[in-house]
Design an enzyme around this catalytic site. Structure first.
Site, mmCIF file in Angstrom:
data_model
loop_
_atom_site.group_PDB
_atom_site.id
_atom_site.type_symbol
_atom_site.label_atom_id
_atom_site.label_comp_id
_atom_site.label_asym_id
_atom_site.label_seq_id
_atom_site.Cartn_x
_atom_site.Cartn_y
_atom_site.Cartn_z
ATOM 1 C CB CYS A 1 -0.922 0.017 1.219
ATOM 2 S SG CYS A 1 -1.887 -1.483 1.477
ATOM 3 C CG HIS B 1 -1.092 3.250 4.471
ATOM 4 N ND1 HIS B 1 -1.143 1.986 3.939
ATOM 5 C CD2 HIS B 1 -0.444 3.114 5.673
ATOM 6 C CE1 HIS B 1 -0.574 1.127 4.743
ATOM 7 N NE2 HIS B 1 -0.140 1.794 5.814
#
Length: 572
Positions: free
Chosen positions: A74, A135
């Site tokens: 990610c 993130h």
């Protein structure tokens, strides 16, 4: 001016004319779905999952069948998507086993020196929003400096979560941290200490009294710290933000997609009269899985299928909003996944990951199943409908595509690895500009893809591969993720070679004995690696141990710490 009108007479230059002929540049709506597999959508061959909204987008636009994530995890993949650069260039590629941020109060993140497409769009009059998962870091020196926050990277509005949705954030789904803890350097120390104490108590080995006391103290402290961290993780890390404010801590996942869809619709309604860029970064279908009551139990694929179908519903609601506001013809819509499905995630004996189709492996590996992701682009009246492009493209390509369409200048002080997608989408060219693609496992060069000019072959060479053994649940399946460090991989000399044009599932490795071109391919790839290496510069490692550990002074808290950082300011 006359030259521009001549260009506008050609259908191929419709997009250029929209910008140059006094018209408005396009709006942008980008959907990134977390951990979605290329085999999870009907338009990519799935016959049992219902994804009508995304299937309709594919029928009305272009489907990219060799769309490659710049990283199989990610954090680095998203950094590459926003900047158009390999994550190693920005320091967003870890050098230890950790390749992503898993603690909100860590100090690493996407450096402010990096230029995102949102930042350039904002400079050119766009209203910009990020809804969902970020993130890419949060704070640097204080718990409110927001140095890595979306606001620092060109997004006017943020509504979402700063790290990722982990099983720790969903009550009753266990924790990922015991597994990570024992695989960190010295993570097995407490196990050895405890074993030694038991053997000493049984009289198998003799240990001095001081050593016993010291070892017992160390084991108790380590286990107490781990237990305390696991127990407090949801309250400290699972929170929802609106702009710079924490509005729900810990968040309730059940209705998150519903709330974020509503937020995205409201953003579109507020900005219907001006150019906008909406990045909807879905929290689903990352584990631990969840779905709202309206979707739970509806699919043929358990909770995973429910989550995929809820995501498709959300995409459909936003497309309906564009239609209602009469914005569809002026909006470039793009749908993709940040990486492949998480096949190794297992809970109570049930596999939670998605489907990679014919491709090997999934998330955290550079096998095709980990980096070849579904991708759809639609711009009615500009991009041809119902078209398929089989050339290699990258999620990094969105950066130069946006930059050119908004009329911004491409930064000249840094390497940009993405390539403008519009010539391919419009049919102006048939070949991708990506001759070589470099596949990193964290900060380690793992594999290289080569699409030679005037050739149909797509060569892919691995210098090492993860210990991926799904048939007996060892290797990656034992750790729930594939790590990149030497104890978790196998090095190959000579390197493994595949021709993806003939063997897309990477089932039959080639070697000097069975492939006459092997040596020529190896030589060309090594020359490309040498040229690529010359473009790399030393940058601070944002995922170093110092930058990923918990810093109490960076901890966001929506109430007094003595009140356990709990609040519910953002209810539906």
């Amino acid at each position: 001016m006359k030259f521009l009108w001549i260009l506008c007479a050609s259908h191929l230059f419709t997009a250029a004319c929209r910008v140059s002929r006094g018209g408005k540049p396009p709006n942008f709506v980008f959907f990134v779905i977390d951990d979605l597999g290329i085999g999870d959508l009907g338009c990519f061959g799935n016959t049992t999952m219902r994804t009508p909204a995304m299937d309709k987008l594919a029928a009305e636009g272009v489907k990219l069948t060799q769309h490659i994530a710049a990283a199989p995890l990610c954090t680095p993949s998203r950094a590459a998507f926003l900047t158009g650069r390999y994550p190693i260039r920005s320091g967003m590629a870890g050098r230890t086993i950790l390749g992503v941020f898993i603690i909100a109060a860590s100090s690493g993140g996407l450096p402010t020196e990096e230029v995102t497409f949102a930042k350039l769009a904002k400079q050119h009059g766009y209203s910009t929003a990020l809804i969902g998962k970020w993130h890419l870091g949060l704070n640097c020196e204080r718990n409110d400096d927001l140095c890595h926050h979306p606001h620092s990277h060109g997004f006017d509005h943020f509504y979402g979560i700063p790290i990722t949705h982990l099983r720790d954030c969903l009550p009753g789904h266990g924790t990922i941290f015991i597994n990570i803890f024992v695989h960190l350097p010295y993570g097995h120390l407490w196990i050895w200490v405890a074993t030694a104490l038991v053997l000493h108590a049984l009289g198998v080995i003799a240990v001095s009294r001081k050593a016993v006391l010291a070892a017992a103290f160390l084991a108790v402290v380590l286990l107490a710290c781990l237990l305390l961290f696991v127990l407090t993780f949801p309250d400290l890390n699972c929170f929802l933000m609106r702009n710079g404010e924490v509005v729900e801590q810990p968040y309730t996942s059940e209705n998150l997609t519903q709330k974020m869809t509503r937020e995205a619709v409201q953003f579109l309604e507020r900005n219907a009269g001006r150019p906008f860029l909406l990045f909807f970064s879905f929290i689903q279908v990352h584990t631990a899985l969840f779905a709202s009551p309206a979707f739970k139990g509806r699919s043929k694929h358990g909770l995973y299928g429910d989550a995929v179908e809820e995501v498709d519903w959300s995409v459909g609601k936003i497309i309906e909003t564009l239609d209602r506001l009469k914005l569809s013809d002026d909006t470039l819509v793009y749908v993709t996944s940040d990486n492949g499905p998480h096949l190794e995630e297992v809970s109570d004996g049930e596999m939670y990951g998605g489907f990679s189709g014919i491709y090997r492996a999934g998330k955290s590996t550079n096998w095709e199943g980990g980096i070849r992701v579904p991708a759809i682009a639609r711009w009615p009246g500009v991009i041809p409908a119902n078209k398929q492009i089989d050339e290699p493209t990258s999620n990094m390509d969105l950066f130069p595509t946006v930059v050119k369409l908004v009329g911004a200048a491409t930064p000249e002080d840094r390497e940009i690895d993405g390539r403008d997608l519009m010539p391919l989408l419009l049919g102006q060219v048939e070949r991708s500009e990506h001759e070589f693609m470099f596949h990193y496992c964290n900060a380690h060069l793992n594999a290289v893809r080569w699409h030679p000019a005037n050739s149909t072959s797509i060569w892919k060479m691995f210098f090492f591969t993860p210990n991926f053994y799904p048939e007996n649940s060892t290797g990656c399946f034992h750790t729930h993720i594939c790590f990149c460090t030497k104890e978790y991989v196998t090095y190959h000399d000579p390197p493994l070679l595949f021709d993806l044009s003939k063997d897309p599932s990477e089932s039959n490795p080639l070697n000097p004995e069975n492939e006459p071109l092997y040596k020529d391919v190896l030589r060309s790839i090594r020359e490309a690696v040498a040229r690529h290496s010359l473009t790399l510069t030393n940058v601070p490692n944002q995922l170093s141990l110092v930058n990923v550990v918990w810093n109490p002074w960076l901890q966001p808290c929506c109430s007094s710490p003595f009140q356990l950082c709990r609040c519910e300011k953002d209810q539906m």
